[in-house]
Design a protein around this motif. Structure first.
Motif, short mmCIF file in Angstrom:
data_model
loop_
_atom_site.label_atom_id
_atom_site.label_comp_id
_atom_site.label_asym_id
_atom_site.label_seq_id
_atom_site.Cartn_x
_atom_site.Cartn_y
_atom_site.Cartn_z
N SER A 117 -0.81 3.77 12.15
CA SER A 117 -0.37 2.62 11.36
C SER A 117 0.89 3.04 10.61
CB SER A 117 -1.46 2.19 10.38
OG SER A 117 -1.79 3.25 9.50
N TRP A 118 1.79 2.07 10.40
CA TRP A 118 3.06 2.46 9.82
C TRP A 118 2.93 2.82 8.34
CZ3 TRP A 118 6.40 1.70 5.91
CH2 TRP A 118 7.65 2.33 6.03
N ALA A 119 3.59 3.90 7.98
CA ALA A 119 3.80 4.31 6.60
C ALA A 119 4.99 5.25 6.63
CB ALA A 119 2.57 4.99 6.01
N ARG A 120 5.67 5.37 5.52
CA ARG A 120 6.83 6.26 5.50
C ARG A 120 6.42 7.70 5.80
NH1 ARG A 120 9.00 3.41 0.02
NH2 ARG A 120 6.75 3.35 -0.23
N SER A 121 5.24 8.10 5.32
CA SER A 121 4.77 9.46 5.58
C SER A 121 4.40 9.65 7.04
CB SER A 121 3.56 9.76 4.69
OG SER A 121 2.55 8.78 4.88
N VAL A 122 3.82 8.63 7.67
CA VAL A 122 3.47 8.73 9.09
C VAL A 122 4.74 8.77 9.94
CG1 VAL A 122 2.16 7.71 10.98
CG2 VAL A 122 1.31 7.52 8.64
N SER A 123 5.76 8.03 9.52
CA SER A 123 7.04 8.08 10.21
C SER A 123 7.65 9.48 10.13
CB SER A 123 7.99 7.05 9.60
OG SER A 123 9.25 7.07 10.25
#
Length: 331
Positions: A117-123
């Motif tokens: 799922s998108w999150a700045r940390s996952v990106s």
């Protein structure tokens, strides 16, 4: 301490042979004309007296001791705490993204299905990822438009699937739409249905955890002021992949929930392992809520937040309980 200077020198010499030179107890006994029992006793004395101090260290940025403490305190499946200084959030995200990428590379096997799922940390994790088992990669949430930011859930899934060499299941839809009817119509779109049909097969997911306040949650920042306030009154403490939860980790039903295009609370709770990448001191309550509610099973975080999480968890532990009791109180 060993009695007298002669005993002290003997104990130190035996300890040096054993711990620094790698000699066996038999070899040391022969060299010093001692019994193996005497050598063992001297080594024990060296440890208990403090003459020899044994530390478990790690040459990288992972704080091994703090990682173990947080994992035990919260009852986590995996936990990686970096000793990254509290720098600008972008620097923290970069370090934690690299740590999460290393963890994912280590634990994901060909038998897994990976959900993102998108999150700045996952990106940041996707950017750091260079190797991964060939697994299917499934998009769990729609895209969330953010000014000045080019990446999205779609690019995130595509990039990780490219590294893995497995199939990518993505769809073009926003995370939140104007009304529930539009959300239902989007969920019936073929590419959305295809991705959502695989959610029950996801074995490992990676998500960010947002605290329900300004600049601590991308979803919070994307909603209007009146809706934010209304959700706060309902007790919303955090969001995990768009799933709204209160401080106890229970789901909060709201109009926003019906307008979301993404994984549900029940689906996320059913994923065998959800890795939460969390940073910033403002997210203590949010992270505890995510763990307490069973939405996050593993954490990647930094030392400042890890220490605060341990303290907060112990404050909530039953009186008279041991460290293990703290974990039970949190989960």
């Amino acid at each position: 301490m060993p009695r007298g200077p002669a005993q002290l020198v003997l104990t130190a010499s035996v300890a040096r042979r054993y711990y620094l030179d790698g000699r066996s107890k038999v070899e040391i006994a022969e060299e010093f004309a001692l019994s193996r029992f005497k050598v063992a006793r001297l080594l024990e004395d060296a440890r208990t007296s403090g003459l020899v101090r044994i530390e478990i260290g790690h040459p990288g940025t992972v704080d091994v001791e703090l990682s173990g403490r947080l994992m035990a305190e919260l009852g986590l499946r995996h936990c990686v705490v970096t000793d990254t200084p509290d720098e600008h959030p972008a620097a923290l995200r970069e370090h934690l993204g690299a740590a999460a990428a290393d963890l994912l590379t280590e634990i994901v096997t060909e038998d897994d299905v990976l959900g993102l799922s998108w999150a700045r940390s996952v990106s940041a994790m996707a950017t750091a990822l260079t190797e991964l088992a060939p697994v299917p990669v499934v998009q769990l949430t729609g895209a969330l438009a953010r000014p000045g930011v080019d990446d999205s859930s779609i690019e995130l899934v595509r990039e990780v699937a490219r590294v893995a060499g497995g199939p990518a299941y993505f769809f073009y839809a926003p995370m939140a739409v104007a009304d529930a009817a539009t959300a239902r119509a989007l969920r019936r779109q073929p590419e959305v249905e295809r991705a959502f049909s695989l959610i029950d097969s996801v074995t490992i997911a990676v998500a960010g955890v947002g605290a329900w306040e300004s600049e601590q949650s991308t979803l919070y920042d994307a909603t209007g002021e009146a809706e934010r306030a209304a959700l706060a009154r309902k007790g919303v403490c955090a969001d995990v992949s768009g799933v709204l939860i209160d401080a106890a980790g229970a789901p909060v039903r709201a109009r926003l929930t019906d307008r979301m295009v993404g994984i549900t609370h029940a689906q996320m709770a059913a994923v065998p392992e959800v890795i939460g990448i969390v940073y910033g001191p403002a997210k203590v309550r949010a992270a505890l809520a995510a763990v307490r509610g069973g939405l996050v099973d593993s954490l990647v975080t930094h030392s400042t937040l890890a220490t605060a999480l341990i303290e907060a968890a112990q404050d909530r532990a039953p009186r008279g309980g041991a460290a293990g009791g703290g974990a039970a109180g949190v989960r």
